[in-house]
Design a protein around this motif. Structure first.
Motif, PDB file in Angstrom:
ATOM      1  N   GLY A   1       0.815  -1.214   0.000  1.00  0.00           N
ATOM      2  CA  GLY A   1       0.000   0.000   0.000  1.00  0.00           C
ATOM      3  C   GLY A   1       0.849   1.264   0.000  1.00  0.00           C
ATOM      4  O   GLY A   1       2.054   1.231  -0.167  1.00  0.00           O
ATOM      5  N   GLU A   2       0.172   2.365   0.191  1.00  0.00           N
ATOM      6  CA  GLU A   2       0.841   3.661   0.192  1.00  0.00           C
ATOM      7  C   GLU A   2       1.372   3.983   1.582  1.00  0.00           C
ATOM      8  O   GLU A   2       0.810   3.563   2.583  1.00  0.00           O
ATOM      9  CB  GLU A   2      -0.138   4.759  -0.233  1.00  0.00           C
ATOM     10  CG  GLU A   2      -0.542   4.659  -1.675  1.00  0.00           C
ATOM     11  CD  GLU A   2      -1.405   5.824  -2.117  1.00  0.00           C
ATOM     12  OE1 GLU A   2      -1.474   6.836  -1.399  1.00  0.00           O
ATOM     13  OE2 GLU A   2      -1.998   5.712  -3.187  1.00  0.00           O
ATOM     14  N   GLN A   3       2.452   4.752   1.622  1.00  0.00           N
ATOM     15  CA  GLN A   3       3.038   5.185   2.876  1.00  0.00           C
ATOM     16  C   GLN A   3       3.136   6.705   2.895  1.00  0.00           C
ATOM     17  O   GLN A   3       3.202   7.342   1.854  1.00  0.00           O
ATOM     18  CB  GLN A   3       4.448   4.620   3.069  1.00  0.00           C
ATOM     19  CG  GLN A   3       4.559   3.135   3.025  1.00  0.00           C
ATOM     20  CD  GLN A   3       5.253   2.660   1.775  1.00  0.00           C
ATOM     21  OE1 GLN A   3       5.976   3.397   1.143  1.00  0.00           O
ATOM     22  NE2 GLN A   3       5.014   1.427   1.397  1.00  0.00           N
ATOM     23  N   LEU A   4       3.154   7.229   4.089  1.00  0.00           N
ATOM     24  CA  LEU A   4       3.391   8.651   4.311  1.00  0.00           C
ATOM     25  C   LEU A   4       4.579   8.740   5.247  1.00  0.00           C
ATOM     26  O   LEU A   4       4.534   8.200   6.361  1.00  0.00           O
ATOM     27  CB  LEU A   4       2.168   9.328   4.938  1.00  0.00           C
ATOM     28  CG  LEU A   4       2.359  10.778   5.382  1.00  0.00           C
ATOM     29  CD1 LEU A   4       2.665  11.681   4.182  1.00  0.00           C
ATOM     30  CD2 LEU A   4       1.119  11.257   6.119  1.00  0.00           C
ATOM     31  N   LEU A   5       5.643   9.355   4.807  1.00  0.00           N
ATOM     32  CA  LEU A   5       6.852   9.491   5.606  1.00  0.00           C
ATOM     33  C   LEU A   5       6.823  10.860   6.281  1.00  0.00           C
ATOM     34  O   LEU A   5       6.765  11.883   5.607  1.00  0.00           O
ATOM     35  CB  LEU A   5       8.090   9.357   4.710  1.00  0.00           C
ATOM     36  CG  LEU A   5       9.457   9.486   5.374  1.00  0.00           C
ATOM     37  CD1 LEU A   5       9.654   8.396   6.423  1.00  0.00           C
ATOM     38  CD2 LEU A   5      10.544   9.421   4.317  1.00  0.00           C
TER      39      LEU A   5
ATOM     40  N   HIS B   1      17.787   7.706   3.256  1.00  0.00           N
ATOM     41  CA  HIS B   1      17.932   6.302   3.660  1.00  0.00           C
ATOM     42  C   HIS B   1      16.562   5.649   3.827  1.00  0.00           C
ATOM     43  O   HIS B   1      16.353   4.510   3.410  1.00  0.00           O
ATOM     44  CB  HIS B   1      18.744   6.220   4.953  1.00  0.00           C
ATOM     45  CG  HIS B   1      19.145   4.840   5.327  1.00  0.00           C
ATOM     46  ND1 HIS B   1      20.083   4.118   4.632  1.00  0.00           N
ATOM     47  CD2 HIS B   1      18.716   4.034   6.327  1.00  0.00           C
ATOM     48  CE1 HIS B   1      20.216   2.927   5.192  1.00  0.00           C
ATOM     49  NE2 HIS B   1      19.399   2.847   6.226  1.00  0.00           N
ATOM     50  N   ALA B   2      15.624   6.371   4.422  1.00  0.00           N
ATOM     51  CA  ALA B   2      14.271   5.837   4.641  1.00  0.00           C
ATOM     52  C   ALA B   2      13.596   5.496   3.314  1.00  0.00           C
ATOM     53  O   ALA B   2      12.901   4.481   3.215  1.00  0.00           O
ATOM     54  CB  ALA B   2      13.426   6.834   5.429  1.00  0.00           C
ATOM     55  N   LEU B   3      13.790   6.320   2.299  1.00  0.00           N
ATOM     56  CA  LEU B   3      13.186   6.039   0.989  1.00  0.00           C
ATOM     57  C   LEU B   3      13.621   4.687   0.451  1.00  0.00           C
ATOM     58  O   LEU B   3      12.807   3.922  -0.063  1.00  0.00           O
ATOM     59  CB  LEU B   3      13.547   7.137  -0.018  1.00  0.00           C
ATOM     60  CG  LEU B   3      12.870   8.485   0.177  1.00  0.00           C
ATOM     61  CD1 LEU B   3      13.452   9.510  -0.795  1.00  0.00           C
ATOM     62  CD2 LEU B   3      11.377   8.373   0.007  1.00  0.00           C
ATOM     63  N   THR B   4      14.911   4.390   0.585  1.00  0.00           N
ATOM     64  CA  THR B   4      15.389   3.115   0.054  1.00  0.00           C
ATOM     65  C   THR B   4      15.011   1.942   0.950  1.00  0.00           C
ATOM     66  O   THR B   4      14.926   0.812   0.477  1.00  0.00           O
ATOM     67  CB  THR B   4      16.913   3.136  -0.195  1.00  0.00           C
ATOM     68  OG1 THR B   4      17.589   3.449   1.019  1.00  0.00           O
ATOM     69  CG2 THR B   4      17.268   4.157  -1.255  1.00  0.00           C
ATOM     70  N   LEU B   5      14.785   2.199   2.243  1.00  0.00           N
ATOM     71  CA  LEU B   5      14.282   1.139   3.124  1.00  0.00           C
ATOM     72  C   LEU B   5      12.819   0.818   2.795  1.00  0.00           C
ATOM     73  O   LEU B   5      12.424  -0.336   2.760  1.00  0.00           O
ATOM     74  CB  LEU B   5      14.374   1.554   4.591  1.00  0.00           C
ATOM     75  CG  LEU B   5      15.758   1.566   5.218  1.00  0.00           C
ATOM     76  CD1 LEU B   5      15.678   2.121   6.642  1.00  0.00           C
ATOM     77  CD2 LEU B   5      16.354   0.170   5.231  1.00  0.00           C
ATOM     78  N   LEU B   6      12.034   1.872   2.559  1.00  0.00           N
ATOM     79  CA  LEU B   6      10.604   1.694   2.298  1.00  0.00           C
ATOM     80  C   LEU B   6      10.329   1.216   0.880  1.00  0.00           C
ATOM     81  O   LEU B   6       9.341   0.530   0.635  1.00  0.00           O
ATOM     82  CB  LEU B   6       9.857   3.002   2.564  1.00  0.00           C
ATOM     83  CG  LEU B   6       9.832   3.447   4.023  1.00  0.00           C
ATOM     84  CD1 LEU B   6       9.268   4.851   4.138  1.00  0.00           C
ATOM     85  CD2 LEU B   6       9.030   2.468   4.863  1.00  0.00           C
ATOM     86  N   GLU B   7      11.188   1.592  -0.051  1.00  0.00           N
ATOM     87  CA  GLU B   7      11.000   1.238  -1.465  1.00  0.00           C
ATOM     88  C   GLU B   7      12.292   0.644  -2.023  1.00  0.00           C
ATOM     89  O   GLU B   7      12.927   1.224  -2.910  1.00  0.00           O
ATOM     90  CB  GLU B   7      10.612   2.487  -2.267  1.00  0.00           C
ATOM     91  CG  GLU B   7       9.326   3.149  -1.827  1.00  0.00           C
ATOM     92  CD  GLU B   7       8.088   2.353  -2.200  1.00  0.00           C
ATOM     93  OE1 GLU B   7       8.186   1.432  -3.034  1.00  0.00           O
ATOM     94  OE2 GLU B   7       7.029   2.648  -1.646  1.00  0.00           O
TER      95      GLU B   7
ATOM     96  N   VAL C   1      13.383   2.243  -8.507  1.00  0.00           N
ATOM     97  CA  VAL C   1      14.460   3.013  -9.130  1.00  0.00           C
ATOM     98  C   VAL C   1      14.337   4.487  -8.759  1.00  0.00           C
ATOM     99  O   VAL C   1      15.342   5.166  -8.509  1.00  0.00           O
ATOM    100  CB  VAL C   1      14.425   2.827 -10.669  1.00  0.00           C
ATOM    101  CG1 VAL C   1      15.416   3.739 -11.352  1.00  0.00           C
ATOM    102  CG2 VAL C   1      14.674   1.370 -11.029  1.00  0.00           C
ATOM    103  N   ILE C   2      13.118   4.999  -8.699  1.00  0.00           N
ATOM    104  CA  ILE C   2      12.899   6.414  -8.374  1.00  0.00           C
ATOM    105  C   ILE C   2      13.350   6.708  -6.944  1.00  0.00           C
ATOM    106  O   ILE C   2      13.934   7.762  -6.683  1.00  0.00           O
ATOM    107  CB  ILE C   2      11.427   6.819  -8.602  1.00  0.00           C
ATOM    108  CG1 ILE C   2      11.111   6.720 -10.095  1.00  0.00           C
ATOM    109  CG2 ILE C   2      11.149   8.213  -8.076  1.00  0.00           C
ATOM    110  CD1 ILE C   2       9.652   6.906 -10.441  1.00  0.00           C
ATOM    111  N   ALA C   3      13.118   5.795  -6.011  1.00  0.00           N
ATOM    112  CA  ALA C   3      13.571   5.986  -4.626  1.00  0.00           C
ATOM    113  C   ALA C   3      15.097   6.058  -4.565  1.00  0.00           C
ATOM    114  O   ALA C   3      15.657   6.908  -3.863  1.00  0.00           O
ATOM    115  CB  ALA C   3      13.051   4.873  -3.728  1.00  0.00           C
ATOM    116  N   ARG C   4      15.770   5.188  -5.307  1.00  0.00           N
ATOM    117  CA  ARG C   4      17.239   5.218  -5.323  1.00  0.00           C
ATOM    118  C   ARG C   4      17.750   6.506  -5.967  1.00  0.00           C
ATOM    119  O   ARG C   4      18.729   7.097  -5.519  1.00  0.00           O
ATOM    120  CB  ARG C   4      17.785   3.986  -6.046  1.00  0.00           C
ATOM    121  CG  ARG C   4      17.601   2.706  -5.244  1.00  0.00           C
ATOM    122  CD  ARG C   4      18.408   1.546  -5.821  1.00  0.00           C
ATOM    123  NE  ARG C   4      18.086   1.218  -7.197  1.00  0.00           N
ATOM    124  CZ  ARG C   4      17.147   0.345  -7.565  1.00  0.00           C
ATOM    125  NH1 ARG C   4      16.443  -0.293  -6.659  1.00  0.00           N
ATOM    126  NH2 ARG C   4      16.918   0.099  -8.835  1.00  0.00           N
TER     127      ARG C   4
END
Length: 123
Positions: free
Chosen positions: A26-30, A87-93, A97-100
């Motif tokens: 699902g979707e997340q909100l950071l 770092h959180a972006l790459t943990l969550l996703e 490729v967009i997160a990296r």
């Protein structure tokens, strides 16, 4: 955002790994808490309803902060809010490729700010 893993890091890492895996659906909100360490702690303590409604994820950075050149973090494993976001972006996703790419841009922006500040003081 402190990237601070208080307590026993191995049990925190195991708990966080399962928590992060559950967030992959699902979707997340950071939500990032930004400020000095004292300000961030105060905001967290004064936001009990917000904190109660969020899944808190902590991680221990296994690298030194880019920002450490111009500002000392309270602990060696602590990183800036911008670095924690990257770092959180790459943990969550982890497969995104967009997160990296976002991580690379965020860290590049941070490095540029640090380099600019260092060059200003060395001039």
């Amino acid at each position: 955002g402190d990237g601070d893993g208080d307590g026993d890091s191995s049990s925190n890492d195991n708990n966080n790994n399962s928590a992060v895996k559950s967030l992959h659906e699902g979707e997340q909100l950071l939500i990032l808490i930004d400020g000095t360490w004292a300000e961030a702690r105060r905001m967290i303590m004064q936001s009990k309803r917000l904190m109660a409604s969020c899944q808190q994820i902590q991680f221990t950075a296994d690298y030194n902060s880019i920002y450490d050149v111009v500002r000392k973090e309270p602990e060696k494993h602590c990183i800036s809010t911008l670095e924690a976001c990257a770092h959180a972006l790459t943990l969550l996703e982890p497969e995104d490729v967009i997160a990296r790419e976002a991580k690379r841009y965020l860290e590049g922006s941070m490095q540029f700010m640090v380099d600019t500040k260092v060059n200003k003081y060395n001039s």
